[in-house]
Design a protein around this motif. Structure first.
Motif, PDB file in Angstrom:
ATOM      1  N   LEU A 192     -22.896  -9.624   1.673  1.00 51.79           N
ATOM      2  CA  LEU A 192     -22.948  -8.786   0.476  1.00 51.79           C
ATOM      3  C   LEU A 192     -21.631  -8.855  -0.289  1.00 51.79           C
ATOM      4  O   LEU A 192     -20.559  -9.017   0.308  1.00 51.79           O
ATOM      5  CB  LEU A 192     -23.231  -7.334   0.869  1.00 51.79           C
ATOM      6  CG  LEU A 192     -24.617  -7.073   1.468  1.00 51.79           C
ATOM      7  CD1 LEU A 192     -24.586  -5.843   2.351  1.00 51.79           C
ATOM      8  CD2 LEU A 192     -25.641  -6.912   0.359  1.00 51.79           C
ATOM      9  N   LYS A 193     -21.691  -8.711  -1.600  1.00 57.26           N
ATOM     10  CA  LYS A 193     -20.465  -8.727  -2.399  1.00 57.26           C
ATOM     11  C   LYS A 193     -19.570  -7.556  -2.022  1.00 57.26           C
ATOM     12  O   LYS A 193     -18.350  -7.693  -1.884  1.00 57.26           O
ATOM     13  CB  LYS A 193     -20.790  -8.671  -3.888  1.00 57.26           C
ATOM     14  CG  LYS A 193     -19.543  -8.751  -4.765  1.00 57.26           C
ATOM     15  CD  LYS A 193     -19.874  -8.739  -6.234  1.00 57.26           C
ATOM     16  CE  LYS A 193     -18.602  -8.837  -7.076  1.00 57.26           C
ATOM     17  NZ  LYS A 193     -18.902  -8.814  -8.531  1.00 57.26           N
ATOM     18  N   VAL A 194     -20.166  -6.376  -1.851  1.00 61.99           N
ATOM     19  CA  VAL A 194     -19.420  -5.201  -1.398  1.00 61.99           C
ATOM     20  C   VAL A 194     -19.628  -5.090   0.104  1.00 61.99           C
ATOM     21  O   VAL A 194     -20.710  -4.770   0.575  1.00 61.99           O
ATOM     22  CB  VAL A 194     -19.896  -3.921  -2.112  1.00 61.99           C
ATOM     23  CG1 VAL A 194     -19.128  -2.713  -1.594  1.00 61.99           C
ATOM     24  CG2 VAL A 194     -19.717  -4.054  -3.630  1.00 61.99           C
ATOM     25  N   ASN A 195     -18.600  -5.424   0.850  1.00 61.56           N
ATOM     26  CA  ASN A 195     -18.674  -5.449   2.311  1.00 61.56           C
ATOM     27  C   ASN A 195     -18.889  -4.026   2.845  1.00 61.56           C
ATOM     28  O   ASN A 195     -18.050  -3.154   2.656  1.00 61.56           O
ATOM     29  CB  ASN A 195     -17.367  -6.019   2.869  1.00 61.56           C
ATOM     30  CG  ASN A 195     -17.469  -6.415   4.333  1.00 61.56           C
ATOM     31  OD1 ASN A 195     -18.284  -5.900   5.075  1.00 61.56           O
ATOM     32  ND2 ASN A 195     -16.611  -7.340   4.739  1.00 61.56           N
ATOM     33  N   PRO A 196     -20.020  -3.779   3.538  1.00 56.51           N
ATOM     34  CA  PRO A 196     -20.315  -2.415   4.017  1.00 56.51           C
ATOM     35  C   PRO A 196     -19.550  -2.084   5.308  1.00 56.51           C
ATOM     36  O   PRO A 196     -20.147  -1.797   6.352  1.00 56.51           O
ATOM     37  CB  PRO A 196     -21.819  -2.457   4.242  1.00 56.51           C
ATOM     38  CG  PRO A 196     -22.082  -3.862   4.661  1.00 56.51           C
ATOM     39  CD  PRO A 196     -21.110  -4.711   3.860  1.00 56.51           C
ATOM     40  N   GLN A 197     -18.225  -2.113   5.230  1.00 56.80           N
ATOM     41  CA  GLN A 197     -17.413  -1.954   6.432  1.00 56.80           C
ATOM     42  C   GLN A 197     -17.646  -0.606   7.125  1.00 56.80           C
ATOM     43  O   GLN A 197     -17.715  -0.542   8.356  1.00 56.80           O
ATOM     44  CB  GLN A 197     -15.920  -2.115   6.093  1.00 56.80           C
ATOM     45  CG  GLN A 197     -15.521  -3.516   5.640  1.00 56.80           C
ATOM     46  CD  GLN A 197     -15.495  -4.538   6.773  1.00 56.80           C
ATOM     47  OE1 GLN A 197     -16.064  -4.321   7.830  1.00 56.80           O
ATOM     48  NE2 GLN A 197     -14.839  -5.658   6.539  1.00 56.80           N
ATOM     49  N   SER A 198     -17.749   0.459   6.352  1.00 58.25           N
ATOM     50  CA  SER A 198     -17.925   1.772   6.987  1.00 58.25           C
ATOM     51  C   SER A 198     -19.263   1.859   7.705  1.00 58.25           C
ATOM     52  O   SER A 198     -19.365   2.449   8.793  1.00 58.25           O
ATOM     53  CB  SER A 198     -17.803   2.892   5.946  1.00 58.25           C
ATOM     54  OG  SER A 198     -18.798   2.765   4.939  1.00 58.25           O
ATOM     55  N   LEU A 199     -20.305   1.276   7.126  1.00 58.55           N
ATOM     56  CA  LEU A 199     -21.614   1.259   7.773  1.00 58.55           C
ATOM     57  C   LEU A 199     -21.555   0.433   9.052  1.00 58.55           C
ATOM     58  O   LEU A 199     -22.052   0.870  10.103  1.00 58.55           O
ATOM     59  CB  LEU A 199     -22.672   0.688   6.825  1.00 58.55           C
ATOM     60  CG  LEU A 199     -24.081   0.486   7.411  1.00 58.55           C
ATOM     61  CD1 LEU A 199     -24.652   1.791   7.921  1.00 58.55           C
ATOM     62  CD2 LEU A 199     -25.008  -0.160   6.373  1.00 58.55           C
ATOM     63  N   LYS A 200     -20.951  -0.740   8.987  1.00 58.17           N
ATOM     64  CA  LYS A 200     -20.850  -1.584  10.175  1.00 58.17           C
ATOM     65  C   LYS A 200     -20.060  -0.875  11.277  1.00 58.17           C
ATOM     66  O   LYS A 200     -20.442  -0.906  12.449  1.00 58.17           O
ATOM     67  CB  LYS A 200     -20.203  -2.923   9.812  1.00 58.17           C
ATOM     68  CG  LYS A 200     -21.080  -3.800   8.930  1.00 58.17           C
ATOM     69  CD  LYS A 200     -20.633  -5.246   8.891  1.00 58.17           C
ATOM     70  CE  LYS A 200     -19.353  -5.452   8.144  1.00 58.17           C
ATOM     71  NZ  LYS A 200     -19.051  -6.888   7.953  1.00 58.17           N
ATOM     72  N   SER A 201     -18.983  -0.224  10.887  1.00 58.83           N
ATOM     73  CA  SER A 201     -18.160   0.482  11.881  1.00 58.83           C
ATOM     74  C   SER A 201     -18.945   1.605  12.555  1.00 58.83           C
ATOM     75  O   SER A 201     -18.877   1.777  13.780  1.00 58.83           O
ATOM     76  CB  SER A 201     -16.905   1.049  11.220  1.00 58.83           C
ATOM     77  OG  SER A 201     -16.070   0.018  10.752  1.00 58.83           O
ATOM     78  N   SER A 202     -19.684   2.368  11.760  1.00 62.16           N
ATOM     79  CA  SER A 202     -20.440   3.487  12.340  1.00 62.16           C
ATOM     80  C   SER A 202     -21.530   2.985  13.277  1.00 62.16           C
ATOM     81  O   SER A 202     -21.793   3.581  14.331  1.00 62.16           O
ATOM     82  CB  SER A 202     -21.037   4.355  11.232  1.00 62.16           C
ATOM     83  OG  SER A 202     -22.022   3.646  10.488  1.00 62.16           O
ATOM     84  N   VAL A 203     -22.176   1.868  12.911  1.00 64.53           N
ATOM     85  CA  VAL A 203     -23.213   1.272  13.759  1.00 64.53           C
ATOM     86  C   VAL A 203     -22.603   0.816  15.084  1.00 64.53           C
ATOM     87  O   VAL A 203     -23.146   1.070  16.164  1.00 64.53           O
ATOM     88  CB  VAL A 203     -23.883   0.084  13.027  1.00 64.53           C
ATOM     89  CG1 VAL A 203     -24.709  -0.757  14.000  1.00 64.53           C
ATOM     90  CG2 VAL A 203     -24.755   0.591  11.885  1.00 64.53           C
ATOM     91  N   VAL A 204     -21.463   0.130  14.999  1.00 64.77           N
ATOM     92  CA  VAL A 204     -20.797  -0.360  16.207  1.00 64.77           C
ATOM     93  C   VAL A 204     -20.342   0.793  17.094  1.00 64.77           C
ATOM     94  O   VAL A 204     -20.550   0.779  18.316  1.00 64.77           O
ATOM     95  CB  VAL A 204     -19.606  -1.262  15.846  1.00 64.77           C
ATOM     96  CG1 VAL A 204     -18.740  -1.543  17.078  1.00 64.77           C
ATOM     97  CG2 VAL A 204     -20.092  -2.567  15.236  1.00 64.77           C
TER      98      VAL A 204
END
Length: 361
Positions: A192-204
Motif C-alpha cells: 500500500l502507498k500508506v504503510n499501515p504500520q500501526s495496524l500491522k503492529s497491533s496484529v503482531v
C-alpha cells in the motif's frame, strides 16, 4: 543504513555491502523459483493491497504463477490487480522471463488454491491468522520437503533466484522479527502507498500475546507462532541449494527470511545475496537495510532501479508514487537478467508492451 552506503551504480543496478563481488558469480544459466503461500492474515481489512479484495487474496499466488509462466491468467479471467487497478509485479517478472533464458520452477509452500502450471508441493495447508498465535504447525516438515526440492533444482542450475508470492507477508515478517526479540517495529514495507504500520503492529502484538511470547524465541517457534509458510519454504530451499549462488528476490519479507536463517546457520557458508527494486530500497516508510544490519545478517544487496515514469498507463505510473513496490521476485529477477546483459530499458519497455496487450490498448 541507507542509500548513502551504496558501493556503485552500473547499468541500472545499485550495489550495496560489496554486492559487486557477489555479482561476478552470476554466470551461466540460472533458475527462477517462485515460492508461493497463503496466510489467513491477509483477510484482515487494510493489511495488504494484494488482490482485488481481501476475500480474493488466496488467488494472488496462483495467478502470479500463471502470469509469469504463460503470460495469461488461467484460474480467473483477469490480470491480478490491486483495488486501485495497479498490476501485480508479476508483470515485471513475466517481462524478464520473455527476455531471458531462466529455467522456471514453482513451489507451493502452503496454498489455498493451486496454480494451473506444473509445481512442487512442500506444504499442505496455508498459514492461519497470526492473531491466533498459532500460525503454522508444520514448519519442520515444510523445511525438510523444501530442502529436497532446493537440492534438485540446484543440481540443474548455475545459480538460483528465489522470489515469493504471499499476501500479507510483510505483516508476518514483522511478526517473526519481533518474536525473535528484534526491535524493528515499523521496519517492514507495504504494498500500500500508506504503510499501515500501526495496524500491522497491533496484529503482531495480539499474536505474540496469544502465543505467550514475552521473551525472544528461536526462528522455528517464531514462524510457528506468527510466521507464514513461505518463510519455512524459503529456509528449506536455501539449505538444499547451498552449493550454488542464491539471489533472494524480494524486499523486507526476504530480509526477514535472511534474519531467520542467520539464527539457524552461519551465513558465511552460503553464497547468498538479496536483490529487490529501488522502490523498496528507497521506501521512507520502511527500513530494508536496517533489518539486515540490526539482525546481524548484513549480506550483499542489489537493487534494480526500474522506472515507469515514461509509461502512458496510470497503473504503472502508480509504482513511481509508492504503490506495490515489489513482489513475485520482480526486483531480483530483473537484477539477475541485467547482470546477464538485459538492459533496464528493455525490461521497462517490455512491461509497457505486455500491459498494453492485457488492457487492450
Amino acid at each position: 543504513m541507507g542509500t548513502e552506503d551504496i558501493n556503485m551504480v552500473v547499468d541500472g543496478i545499485s550495489y550495496f555491502n560489496g554486492a559487486e563481488k557477489f555479482a561476478e558469480k552470476i554466470k551461466g544459466r540460472g533458475s527462477f523459483v517462485l515460492l508461493m503461500g497463503n496466510t489467513d492474515t491477509a483477510f484482515i481489512p487494510g493489511i495488504t493491497a494484494a488482490g482485488i479484495s481481501p476475500e480474493l487474496t488466496p488467488y494472488t499466488p496462483p495467478l502470479d504463477a500463471e502470469l509469469v509462466e504463460t503470460g495469461r491468467i488461467l484460474t480467473l479471467g483477469d490480470i491480478p490487480l490491486t483495488p486501485e487497478a495497479i498490476p501485480t509485479p508479476g508483470l515485471i517478472t513475466r517481462a524478464v522471463v520473455t527476455l531471458s533464458d531462466f529455467r522456471r520452477y514453482y513451489v507451493d509452500a502452503g496454498m489455498t488454491i493451486s496454480p494451473i502450471v506444473p509445481h512442487y508441493r512442500v506444504g499442505g495447508v496455508p498459514g492461519k491468522d497470526i492473531r491466533t498465535g498459532k500460525a503454522l504447525s508444520n514448519v519442520q516438515e515444510i523445511i525438510e520437503n523444501a530442502k529436497k526440492v532446493g537440492a534438485q533444482i540446484a543440481s540443474e542450475s548455475e545459480y538460483l533466484v528465489i522470489g515469493e508470492s504471499i499476501a500479507a507477508g510483510t505483516t508476518t515478517a514483522l511478526g517473526v522479527l519481533l518474536a525473535m526479540g528484534q526491535t524493528m517495529d515499523g521496519y517492514t514495507s507495504s504494498s500500500l502507498k500508506v504503510n499501515p504500520q500501526s495496524l500491522k503492529s497491533s496484529v503482531v502484538l495480539e499474536g505474540l500475546k496469544k502465543a505467550g511470547i514475552s521473551q525472544p524465541v528461536d526462528p522455528i517457534k517464531a514462524i510457528e507462532s506468527v510466521g507464514d509458510p513461505m518463510m519455512a519454504g524459503a529456509i528449506g530451499l536455501i539449505l538444499g541449494a547451498k552449493n550454488v549462488p542464491i539471489i533472494l528476490a524480494g524486499g523486507t519479507q526476504m530480509a526477514a527470511v535472511v534474519v531467520l536463517l542467520s539464527k539457524l546457520v552461519d551465513l558465511r557458508n552460503f553464497n547468498i545475496a538479496l536483490a529487490t527494486t529501488g522502490w523498496v530500497a528507497k521506501d521512507s516508510t520502511a527500513n530494508l537495510f536496517g533489518i539486515l544490519k540490526q539482525g546481524d545478517a548484513d549480506i550483499p544487496v542489489m537493487t534494480a532501479d526500474l522506472s515507469f515514469a515514461r509509461s502512458k498507463f496510470e497503473g504503472l505510473l502508480a509504482y513511481e508514487r509508492g504503490h506495490v513496490k515489489e513482489g513475485v521476485g520482480a526486483g531480483g529477477i530483473s537484477v539477475a537478467a541485467m547482470l546477464k546483459g538485459v538492459k533496464k530499458e528493455q525490461i521497462e519497455d517490455t512491461v509497457e508492451f505486455i500491459y498494453s496487450k492485457m488492457v487492450g490498448q
